[in-house]
Design an enzyme around this catalytic site. Structure first.
Site, short mmCIF file in Angstrom:
data_model
loop_
_atom_site.label_atom_id
_atom_site.label_comp_id
_atom_site.label_asym_id
_atom_site.label_seq_id
_atom_site.Cartn_x
_atom_site.Cartn_y
_atom_site.Cartn_z
N HIS A 118 16.70 75.83 70.47
CA HIS A 118 17.03 76.72 69.35
C HIS A 118 18.03 76.05 68.40
CE1 HIS A 118 18.02 80.33 67.09
NE2 HIS A 118 19.30 80.15 67.37
N TYR B 182 27.61 81.41 56.28
CA TYR B 182 28.03 80.88 57.59
C TYR B 182 28.97 79.68 57.53
CZ TYR B 182 25.21 76.62 58.06
OH TYR B 182 24.71 75.36 57.92
N THR C 201 20.12 82.42 71.56
CA THR C 201 18.66 82.54 71.50
C THR C 201 18.02 81.55 72.47
OG1 THR C 201 18.93 83.08 69.20
CG2 THR C 201 16.72 82.53 69.92
CA CA Z 1 22.91 85.07 68.76
#
Ligand code: CA
Length: 451
Positions: free
Chosen positions: A145, A255, A370
């Site tokens: 991920h 972010y 994830t």
């Molecule tokens: Ca997460």
């Protein structure tokens, strides 16, 4: 580390027939915890343990006097509206309760009639978030991920150099964690469309799922006192399913430099049932590093962690669109993977989190991150399954999805199976996307002309 004991014996059968049916998530070898009450009632929530299609009501068990000693004390702690008190008692108490319930639920138990009076059918129950979650920390333990999503946000530099050394995580938001069945509004926020000169404001257009496991901390540690990796798992109560919904367009703009903020904190959904590490003992597997990758630093390494620090938990993501629901179709599977692919283990997460003296408290929740596996069909978020929104996924009824649309429901499932062990499951974790809130009507500031 928990060894196998009589509660794991695959030959055990319960006097409750529904617990013995093939494919049942909750056989007598599982015994996961939740908090529940009768649906639509004003009863107090209290702890319960799943068996077959029933719930053992811990408040009723505590009142009945069926259990004795440490198991009775644990049942009493589990009778409250959250599991924090039971979580705080520690692994010996959880284990004593598990053993006592296993013995009373077995075929031939002298306590069958007494315990039968403490059962509530699961279809008649509703659930709450199992603990008062003081703090929620979201890790990032799938290297697949991290690499796939890194390619979307930083094509030239997908996997940052710290990844293979540090269990990466960030402090998340506990207040918006909801129980399975959660419905939440599509978030709104700032985004920066590609090529635009200034950001836009409006509903998220790239709403995504994150298939994760939630790890509930049991007994905590004192501020300033790190948890050694050889003791880390004693501090873990159990594991549930977790969907850490994500607004990718908001995330992409906000972010840097401090990580996700509003793109993650609008909702996260957990399954009601928490499967204990003791129940997961038969499905442990070796923790290994790929050839050529750095081995964990000494504080993140132990013989037990190497031998069996990982868990082979099978995971599946299902998507049900409004059309499928209207046509009476169940959710379609869009991802199948396993927790065994994670780059960091549960023990390593606990030890790393506390190595600087940070104190964990009973009921704290970790997200695994994830849990994408190595291949595309094991990708555990739409941003990976659709290669950043470029390749929509085809659903069996002819519909397509790139991102979640209003009315979509996502169903996470998890289970463990291994030769020589009973199959156990996690139940399900369901959440549904509602349309964004209508924009707040806010009068533009009126020009006041002085007389
Ligand atoms: Ca997460």
């Amino acid at each position: 580390m928990t060894l196998l004991n009589e509660t794991h014996n695959p030959a055990l059968k319960s006097w409750l027939a529904s617990a013995n049916t093939a494919g049942c998530d909750f056989p007598i070898q599982n015994l996961p915890f939740a908090v529940f009450r009768r649906k639509g009632s004003v009863e107090a929530f209290r702890g319960g343990v799943a068996i077959g299609d029933q719930i053992v009501d811990l408040a009723a068990v505590a009142k009945s006097g069926i259990l004795k000693g440490e198991a009775a004390d644990a049942a009493q702690a589990g009778a409250q509206d959250k599991l924090n008190a039971l979580m705080a008692l520690g692994s010996a108490a959880w284990s004593a309760l598990r053993l006592a319930l296993s013995r009373t639920l077995r075929e031939g138990s002298a306590e069958q009639a007494g315990l039968q009076a403490c059962l509530v059918p699961q279809p008649e129950a509703e659930y709450d978030v199992p603990a008062r979650i003081g703090d929620y920390t979201d890790f990032y333990t799938s290297v697949y991920h991290a690499t796939n999503i890194g390619k979307q946000f930083r094509p030239d530099n997908p996997l940052l150099p710290n990844y293979k050394w540090v269990p990466i995580g960030y402090h998340g938001r506990a207040s918006s964690i909801g129980i399975s069945g959660q419905q939440f509004r599509r978030p709104v926020g700032q985004t920066m469309p590609p090529g635009a000169e200034a950001p836009s404001f409006g509903p998220c257009k790239r709403l995504d799922i994150e298939l994760e496991l939630g790890i509930f901390i049991g007994s905590g540690n004192a501020l300033g006192e790190p948890v050694d990796i050889t003791e880390a798992e004693d501090h873990v109560f159990g594991i549930c399913l977790l969907n850490d919904w994500s607004a990718r367009d908001i995330q992409g703009w906000e972010y840097q430099p401090l990580g996700p903020f509003l793109s993650k904190n609008f909702a996260s959904t957990v399954s009601p049932w928490v499967v204990t590490l003791e129940a997961l003992a038969p499905y442990r597997t070796a923790f290994t590093r790929p050839e050529g990758d750095p081995q964990p630093m000494a504080y993140l390494d132990s013989a037990a962690n190497r031998a069996e620090g990982a868990f082979d938990i099978q995971l599946q993501v299902g998507l049900q669109t409004p059309k499928m629901r209207a046509d009476g179709q169940l959710e379609a599977s869009i991802c199948r993977t396993s927790y065994r692919h994670a780059y960091w283990t549960v023990a390593q997460m606990v030890t790393h989190h506390t190595v600087n003296g940070c104190n964990l408290q009973p009921g704290d929740l970790f997200g695994s991150g994830t849990l994408s596996g190595p291949s595309l069909d094991q990708a555990a978020a739409l941003i990976e399954l659709t290669t950043g929104g470029k390749n929509p996924i085809a659903l069996p009824n002819g519909e397509q999805r790139t991102w979640l649309e209003d009315g979509d429901s996502v169903v996470l499932r998890g289970w463990c199976e291994r030769e020589g062990a009973a199959r156990i499951g996690f139940g399900e974790c369901v959440g549904t996307v509602l349309p964004a809130r209508a924009p707040l009507s806010r009068p533009t500031s009126a020009l006041v002309t002085p007389d």
